[in-house]
Design an enzyme around this catalytic site. Structure first.
Site, PDB file in Angstrom:
ATOM      1  N   GLY A  41      46.093  32.953  40.373  1.00 56.08           N
ATOM      2  CA  GLY A  41      44.923  32.123  40.123  1.00 56.08           C
ATOM      3  C   GLY A  41      44.019  32.666  39.028  1.00 56.08           C
ATOM      4  N   CYS A  42      44.367  33.801  38.451  1.00 57.61           N
ATOM      5  CA  CYS A  42      43.551  34.477  37.433  1.00 57.61           C
ATOM      6  C   CYS A  42      44.219  34.352  36.069  1.00 57.61           C
ATOM      7  CB  CYS A  42      43.387  35.945  37.813  1.00 57.61           C
ATOM      8  SG  CYS A  42      42.654  36.990  36.537  1.00 57.61           S
ATOM      9  N   GLY A  43      43.514  33.795  35.089  1.00 55.85           N
ATOM     10  CA  GLY A  43      44.048  33.638  33.744  1.00 55.85           C
ATOM     11  C   GLY A  43      44.408  34.959  33.091  1.00 55.85           C
TER      12      GLY A  43
END
Length: 145
Positions: free
Chosen positions: A14-16
């Site tokens: 969920g983290c770019g």
């Protein structure tokens, strides 16, 4: 043919930043061991070892944004490493990411380009999700500025 390189990424899909780091590892021709640390957090001992090997303090690996950091009062300078590790064990979202382990070392890869110091050369161009060009078509770091 490149020799096999063993790489581990403590990853949050969920983290770019974590996604970009994973993509750069793959752009170096490596399929890493992916640890989804929110579902499978490292043990307390392993977390302490990763922190030491990355030459960080426990507080350096503590994530504030999008976590219960403030509600838990973790900004209190009187809290020691054991208190912070207790919080990370109870709430793995407090562990900053991505942490990458390679034969060249351990690093918190924020920004994601930090992973390049731990990898063999990139195999081609790489552009981050936000459109920032990091690696040119020859596999070299893109010119800044």
């Amino acid at each position: 043919m490149r020799p096999a390189v063993d790489v581990i990424i403590y990853h949050n899909p969920g983290c770019g930043t974590s996604r970009n780091t994973l993509a750069m590892i793959r752009n170096a021709g490596i399929e890493p061991h992916i640890v989804h640390y929110l579902q499978n957090p490292p043990t307390r001992l392993l977390l302490r070892q990763l922190i030491q090997r990355a030459n960080l303090s426990v507080r350096d690996l503590l994530r504030e944004k999008g976590t219960p950091y403030a509600e838990l009062g973790l900004g209190d300078a009187a809290l020691g490493d054991d208190d912070l590790l207790d919080a990370m064990m109870a709430h793995p979202i407090l562990i900053n990411r991505p942490v990458v382990v390679t034969p060249k070392g351990v690093r918190l890869c924020r920004p994601s380009e930090h992973v390049l110091d731990l990898l063999p050369p990139q195999q081609g161009a790489f552009v981050k999700e936000d459109g920032e060009r990091v690696i040119d078509g020859r596999g070299h770091r893109a010119a800044e500025g």
